[in-house]
Structures are given as structure tokens and as C-alpha cells.
Design a protein around this motif. Structure first.
Motif, PDB file in Angstrom:
ATOM      1  N   ILE A 101      -2.919  -1.198  -8.343  1.00  9.83           N
ATOM      2  CA  ILE A 101      -2.099  -0.027  -7.991  1.00  9.83           C
ATOM      3  C   ILE A 101      -1.213   0.362  -9.178  1.00  9.83           C
ATOM      4  N   ARG A 133      -4.571  -6.910  -6.353  1.00  5.87           N
ATOM      5  CA  ARG A 133      -4.486  -5.579  -5.723  1.00  5.87           C
ATOM      6  C   ARG A 133      -3.236  -4.849  -6.187  1.00  5.87           C
ATOM      7  N   VAL A 171       0.915   3.411  -3.053  1.00  5.82           N
ATOM      8  CA  VAL A 171      -0.247   4.244  -3.398  1.00  5.82           C
ATOM      9  C   VAL A 171       0.026   5.699  -3.029  1.00  5.82           C
ATOM     10  N   GLY A 172      -0.528   6.608  -3.803  1.00  7.42           N
ATOM     11  CA  GLY A 172      -0.462   8.028  -3.454  1.00  7.42           C
ATOM     12  C   GLY A 172       0.860   8.691  -3.782  1.00  7.42           C
ATOM     13  N   THR A 220       0.847  -1.197   0.000  1.00  8.41           N
ATOM     14  CA  THR A 220       0.000   0.000   0.000  1.00  8.41           C
ATOM     15  C   THR A 220       0.888   1.256   0.000  1.00  8.41           C
TER      16      THR A 220
END
Ligand code: 1CP
Length: 336
Positions: free
Chosen positions: A178, A174, A109-110, A106
Motif C-alpha cells: 500500500i 501488504r 487505500v484509495g 485497508t
């Protein structure tokens, strides 16, 4: 602007000869490129807009191909995602440390993808000011990008990647989600900067069995395509002769075929609307001008007067290709 390439992409090339460009047309087979590489390492070349512009134009100025391809690489986005990338002579790309299923991805992400890759878009803007042929931007497809992140570089067998997606398909999906989001941002920024067409490379999708090809390659090329601003799209994968129907079902403007493909057979089964690009075996360019002419003419005859055909190689041009053979190929396509 020479629009033969764009005409073929929309199925409207009535000129009687196909446009021509090569996969990896800017590269080590050119002495002009070797000279620039002696002065700069590869990452410096990829990150410097003036050098990107210079290298992109080398094959256009030397051979007059009908489209230019931005001198960049499918792996630069890995840096924007926070990975450390280097290119080692005689080895290739290395991503260190690689991504494992246990990692907290994760963290990918961003990230500011577009901010990190500004040098690519600046080069595209520079190129558009002076180029007289269409400019092609590109990215790797999520699956192929994932293989480099997971294997830590080039791999033939993809054992870690395969173990991951067979054992944990949900987390692999997942991850691809991304990567697809990041790829969409990168490609839309290239479109905003002015590229005339986009090519998406799923170079390693040939390692996938049919159900996984659909789940991890085709569905994610589709997802990327659906996120893009209007622009002609060409899809490539190794194994495209096996999976041409799955690629065509995504409805790109064009598909790029590997050298195993039988072009007339694929044309008759896919219909006349989709642009087909291909498919000379790059090894043929290691032979002699007369063999190159014979094999290129065979393809030209097969696709004679096809308004949606682009002559290209079935995969990237090899560094050891003699220049005389590239010249023979160009003369053959031009004089057809
Ligand atoms: O004219 C052009 O096409 C140049 C732009 C370009 C493109 C479209 C480069 C420059 N790379 C690519 C795409 C690319 N890069 C792909 C997808 C197309 C394909 O299947 O060939 C892939 C898989 C890569 C990854 C990559 N980059 C590798 C590993 C290949 C493998 O077998 O795993 C390597 C060695 C590179 C370095 C690279 N990128 C580009 C060039 C010209 C080079 C070699 C440069 C040098 O050594 O000087």
C-alpha cells in the motif's frame, strides 16, 4: 542549466571535477534558514509553496551547489494517508496514533495522495521557472516510511516494526504494498511537475538482516522504481556499504553511499556504469577547515576523473555544522 549533476548521473561527466550537493543541504546549519524558522513552524514551511521555493534556493544562492533538493519531508505523505503528523522541537516527528498490526490498514487505500500533496508539486513548478541547476525530488522508501508509522516517530531499535515483520510477514508485506503504491503516485506527480532526478531514502534499512533487507527494503525500492515514469533515480540507505550489490541489482542510475563505504572498492566491484554518490562522514564537517580539506581531498583523489561520481556526505548535514567548514568543502571540490 548547469548539467554537471545530470552528466554524472548518466556516467558522462568529463569536466574533471565532480558535482557537489549535500544531504539535507537546506537546514538548521544556515542562519538564513534559522531566520525563516523563527517566523514559521516546520509544517507551515513544508506546506507553503512560496516558502518551499525560498528555502530550497537558500543553499544554492549561498554556496552554489550543483543541484537543488526540494525542501520537503519523507513524512508528509503520512498526512495524505490519513495520519496525524507533527514535528516537536528537540524531539522530531511524531505520528499519533501510530499504526499497529491490529489496525484495519485497508483504510490507507484509495486516498487522494496527489490531491493532498499539491503544495509540493506547485513548489516544484515554481522552482523550475527560475532555478539554474537541476532539481531533485524525493520520497522515503516503503520500509522506512512504515517504521515511522509503526513506531510513531524516530526510533533507533525499531522493536515494534521488527516484531510485526518477524511475526506477521504477510500483513507487513501488504502494508508495504500500500505504501509503495502511494509513493509511486507521489513521485510520478513530482516527475510530472518537472524534477530532473528522484532520490529514494531507505534511511532505516540498516536494521534489517539480509533476507529481510531483500524482502522488505530492496524488493520494495524495486517495486517503486518500476512504477515510475522515466527519470534518473538515486537510491540511498544507511547500510548501503553492506548492501551496495543489492541496491545496484535494482538498477537505479545512482546509489548514495554511507561514510563506511570504501568508494574505490565499491566502484571496482559494481563496474563503471552506475553513478556513485558520497560519502564524507558528516561529523568531519564539525572539525576544522583544514581537516575538512584533508578528508575531502582523500575522497577526490580516490575518485579522480571518475565520470559517474557525485560528491556528497554519507548522511545528512548536522545542524551544528560551522558554515566555514561547508565553505572549505566547497572550495576544495571546486578547485580540485
Ligand atoms: O535540503 C534538503 O535535503 C532538505 C529536504 C529534506 C530531506 C531530503 C528534509 C527536510 N528531510 C529530508 C529527508 C528525510 N526526512 C529523511 C531521509 C534522509 C535521512 O536519512 O536523513 C528522514 C529519515 C526524514 C525524517 C525527519 N524529518 C526527521 C527524523 C530523522 C530521524 O533521525 O528519525 C526529522 C527531524 C525531520 C525534520 C526535517 N526535515 C527536513 C529538515 C531540514 C528537518 C529539520 C528541520 C528543522 O528542525 O528545522
Amino acid at each position: 542549466m548547469n548539467n554537471l549533476a545530470l552528466q554524472a548521473l548518466s556516467g558522462k561527466n568529463r569536466s574533471g571535477r565532480p558535482p557537489l550537493w549535500l544531504m539535507r543541504q537546506a537546514g538548521r546549519y544556515m542562519h538564513e534558514y534559522q531566520a525563516i524558522r523563527k517566523r514559521h513552524d516546520l509544517l507551515t514551511l513544508f506546506r507553503t509553496p512560496e516558502l518551499i521555493t525560498e528555502v530550497t534556493k537558500l543553499p544554492i544562492d549561498a554556496f552554489g551547489f550543483d543541484a537543488a533538493i526540494v525542501f520537503s519531508d519523507i513524512l508528509l505523505i503520512s498526512e495524505a494517508l490519513g495520519f496525524t503528523l507533527r514535528f516537536e522541537e528537540a524531539v522530531g516527528p511524531i505520528i499519533d496514533p501510530p499504526l499497529s498490526p491490529e489496525a484495519d490498514f485497508t483504510q490507507l487505500v484509495g486516498r487522494d495522495i496527489v490531491g493532498s500533496l499539491q503544495y509540493v508539486y506547485e513548489a516544484i513548478r515554481q522552482l523550475k521557472r527560475t532555478l539554474t541547476v537541476p532539481l531533485i525530488g524525493f520520497a522515503g522508501a516503503p520500509f522506512t516510511l512504515a517504521t515511522y508509522l509503526i513506531e510513531g516517530g524516530s526510533s533507533r531499535l525499531m522493536r515494534k516494526t521488527k516484531r510485526w515483520f518477524f511475526q506477521e510477514p504477510e500483513s507487513f508485506t501488504r502494508l508495504l504494498d500500500i505504501l509503495a503504491m502511494a509513493t509511486i503516485e507521489h513521485l510520478n506527480a513530482q516527475i510530472d511537475a518537472g524534477v530532473d532526478a528522484i532520490q529514494i531514502f531507505d534511511s532505516w534499512a540498516n536494521v534489517l538482516p539480509a533476507p529481510q533487507f531483500q524482502a522488505f527494503a530492496a524488493n520494495f525500492m524495486d517495486k517503486v522504481m518500476k512504477g515510475l515514469k522515466p527519470c534518473p533515480i538515486i537510491l540511498f540507505c544507511r547500510g548501503s556499504s553492506l548492501y551496495a550489490h543489492e541496491l545496484a541489482a535494482i538498477k537505479p542510475q545512482g546509489i548514495s553511499l554511507d561514510w563506511q563505504a570504501d568508494l574505490p572498492k565499491i566502484r571496482s566491484s559494481l563496474g563503471k556504469d552506475i553513478c556513485l554518490q558520497g560519502n564524507l562522514d558528516p561529523d568531519i564537517l564539525l572539525t576544522s577547515p583544514s581537516v575538512v580539506r584533508k578528508e575531502a581531498l582523500r575522497i577526490m583523489e580516490q575518485m579522480r576523473d571518475d565520470p559517474a561520481f557525485i560528491f556528497n556526505l554519507g548522511h545528512g548535514i548536522l545542524p551544528e555544522t560551522p558554515r566555514a567548514n561547508v565553505e572549505a568543502l566547497i572550495a576544495c571540490v571546486r578547485d580540485f
